[in-house]
Design an enzyme around this catalytic site. Structure first.
Site, PDB file in Angstrom:
ATOM      1  N   GLU A  90      -0.263  -0.765   0.760  1.00 29.45           N
ATOM      2  CA  GLU A  90       0.938  -0.943  -0.049  1.00 29.45           C
ATOM      3  C   GLU A  90       2.126  -1.384   0.798  1.00 29.45           C
ATOM      4  OE1 GLU A  90      -1.108   2.842  -1.752  1.00 29.45           O
ATOM      5  OE2 GLU A  90      -1.011   1.777   0.158  1.00 29.45           O
ATOM      6  N   CYS A 100       3.913   5.862   0.599  1.00 30.57           N
ATOM      7  CA  CYS A 100       3.887   4.583  -0.119  1.00 30.57           C
ATOM      8  C   CYS A 100       4.652   4.669  -1.441  1.00 30.57           C
ATOM      9  CB  CYS A 100       2.453   4.142  -0.342  1.00 30.57           C
ATOM     10  SG  CYS A 100       1.625   3.710   1.205  1.00 30.57           S
TER      11      CYS A 100
END
Length: 160
Positions: free
Chosen positions: A58, A89
């Protein structure tokens, strides 16, 4: 939130990236950032390869999208990821002002977008991310299970 008809198709690319991570011996997670129907960033786990604790799929996809768009605010961007983001994330999603997250498999041990926490939609933040979960969940989970099963296989079984 509602799934978009294109969500499954974009998840195909995230799954391809997750397989590329597995080929390198990385945990198979892939992420694709899309804006206005085009890929603006993508990434897959590279923590082992890069010796970088922040090299989650991510984060790498968000960084690539920011470079492509020449902006840190990722308004209008959807991130497709094969596994529910962790706390780090999920925080990056909020900080980047991502508009939408679509993920496949839930993460019962570290999931921070609905499972253990819900950082992306927490009303205490100044930005909330629209979330769609469960897209291609079985395929995403199977890829992870296969990867970890192979890691646990005794060395004697792998050398025939």
């Amino acid at each position: 939130m509602q799934a978009d008809p294109q969500d499954s198709a974009w998840m195909d690319r995230a799954l391809e990236l997750a397989r590329a991570a597995a080929d390198l011996g990385e945990v198979p997670v892939g992420a694709v950032a899309v804006k206005d129907g085009r890929i603006v960033g993508e990434g897959f786990n590279r923590r082992e390869t890069d010796k970088d604790p922040l090299a989650h799929a991510e984060v790498l996809a968000l960084r690539a999208a920011a470079r492509t768009l020449d902006a840190w605010r990722l308004t209008g961007v959807t991130l497709y990821v094969t596994l529910e983001p962790c706390a780090m994330c999920a925080g990056a999603l909020v900080q980047s002002r991502l508009s939408r997250l679509v993920y496949g498999a839930v993460d019962p041990k570290a999931g921070a977008v609905g499972t253990l926490y819900d950082i992306a939609r927490d009303s205490r933040h100044n930005h909330r991310v629209e979330v769609v979960s469960g897209i291609r969940a079985e395929e995403c989970a199977a890829l992870l299970k296969t990867f970890f099963r192979a890691l646990r296989r005794p060395a004697a079984q792998t050398t025939e």
